[in-house]
Design a protein around this motif. Sequence first.
Motif, PDB file in Angstrom:
ATOM      1  N   GLY A   1      91.473  84.787  67.790  1.00 16.00           N
ATOM      2  CA  GLY A   1      92.351  84.570  66.647  1.00 16.00           C
ATOM      3  C   GLY A   1      91.754  83.686  65.576  1.00 16.00           C
ATOM      4  N   VAL A   2      90.589  83.081  65.840  1.00 12.66           N
ATOM      5  CA  VAL A   2      89.943  82.248  64.834  1.00 12.66           C
ATOM      6  C   VAL A   2      89.180  83.156  63.881  1.00 12.66           C
ATOM      7  N   GLN A   3      89.537  83.123  62.619  1.00 12.23           N
ATOM      8  CA  GLN A   3      88.904  83.977  61.623  1.00 12.23           C
ATOM      9  C   GLN A   3      87.617  83.354  61.121  1.00 12.23           C
ATOM     10  N   ALA A   4      86.626  84.212  60.877  1.00 11.35           N
ATOM     11  CA  ALA A   4      85.336  83.739  60.372  1.00 11.35           C
ATOM     12  C   ALA A   4      85.526  83.059  59.019  1.00 11.35           C
ATOM     13  N   GLY A   5      84.912  81.910  58.875  1.00 11.36           N
ATOM     14  CA  GLY A   5      85.010  81.169  57.623  1.00 11.36           C
ATOM     15  C   GLY A   5      86.299  80.389  57.470  1.00 11.36           C
ATOM     16  N   SER A   6      87.164  80.456  58.481  1.00 10.59           N
ATOM     17  CA  SER A   6      88.430  79.718  58.425  1.00 10.59           C
ATOM     18  C   SER A   6      88.620  78.962  59.731  1.00 10.59           C
ATOM     19  N   PRO A   7      87.971  77.815  59.891  1.00  8.73           N
ATOM     20  CA  PRO A   7      88.055  77.062  61.147  1.00  8.73           C
ATOM     21  C   PRO A   7      89.460  76.557  61.391  1.00  8.73           C
ATOM     22  N   PRO A   8      89.826  76.386  62.662  1.00  7.22           N
ATOM     23  CA  PRO A   8      91.171  75.884  62.986  1.00  7.22           C
ATOM     24  C   PRO A   8      91.335  74.445  62.514  1.00  7.22           C
ATOM     25  N   PRO A   9      92.547  74.039  62.206  1.00  6.64           N
ATOM     26  CA  PRO A   9      92.776  72.664  61.736  1.00  6.64           C
ATOM     27  C   PRO A   9      92.428  71.633  62.806  1.00  6.64           C
ATOM     28  N   ALA A  10      91.939  70.501  62.352  1.00 11.04           N
ATOM     29  CA  ALA A  10      91.538  69.429  63.272  1.00 11.04           C
ATOM     30  C   ALA A  10      92.033  68.098  62.736  1.00 11.04           C
ATOM     31  N   ARG A  11      92.300  67.187  63.671  1.00  6.97           N
ATOM     32  CA  ARG A  11      92.775  65.851  63.305  1.00  6.97           C
ATOM     33  C   ARG A  11      92.106  64.829  64.198  1.00  6.97           C
TER      34      ARG A  11
END
Length: 235
Positions: free
Chosen positions: A124-134
């Motif tokens: 589900g992780v799209q290329a060029g769109s990394p998952p949010p991180a904190r």
Amino acid sequence: MRRLARWHIWLGWLIGLPLVMWTVTGLVMVARPIETVRGAHLRADTSQIDKTLPAQFALPATLDLSGRTIERIEIAAPDGVPLVWATQADGSVQRYDARTGRALPRLSMREAQGIAVAGTTISGVQAGSPPPARFFEADDVPFDFRRPMPVWQVAMPDGTHVYVGADTARIEAVRTRWWRLFDFVWGLHIMDLETREDTSHPILILFAALGAIGSVIGCVLLFRRRKARIKVPRG
């Protein structure tokens, strides 16, 4: 026997709810293998990563660990790059480039996102769109991590939280939605929703003891009633 029966009824009212809760939470906790709860099935296979150090490898003289209380030294070569992990007495970890002895800085958000994506099989992780991180400091980590170390929490598309150590550059924990449910029912099971770690406190011991007493009385009454129902044939 009548007195035992009355005690059994009153104990049933008192311990009925805890007994049902222990049964239901126990059922939830055994519904899936513990490896699945811990997210082991979501970790990528890293067996192909070259972690072999050269035969003549030696730590550089520039690697200065003096003045520190070092409890453990680890040396590995992920992706072929030799690194040193020095764990101090307070649990903090410092990475070094094993070729130059240079201390490596904490992970950036981009680096943590890359490690979380590469180190798991979550889709589900799209290329060029990394998952949010904190980022979280060691004294302010999320409740589903509960380890005193600085980490990046990477929120994957399926709701899984992947925790990447800011100093270790490793995936320290994988917390799925099922893990969080498991953690909640575990807190109910041990009657400790605050820390979910205390398995020996007065309330739990009291209700466990009452449950054991009620069970013993119930067994006694069961055999007594069974004996009373046996009819003796008339002569």
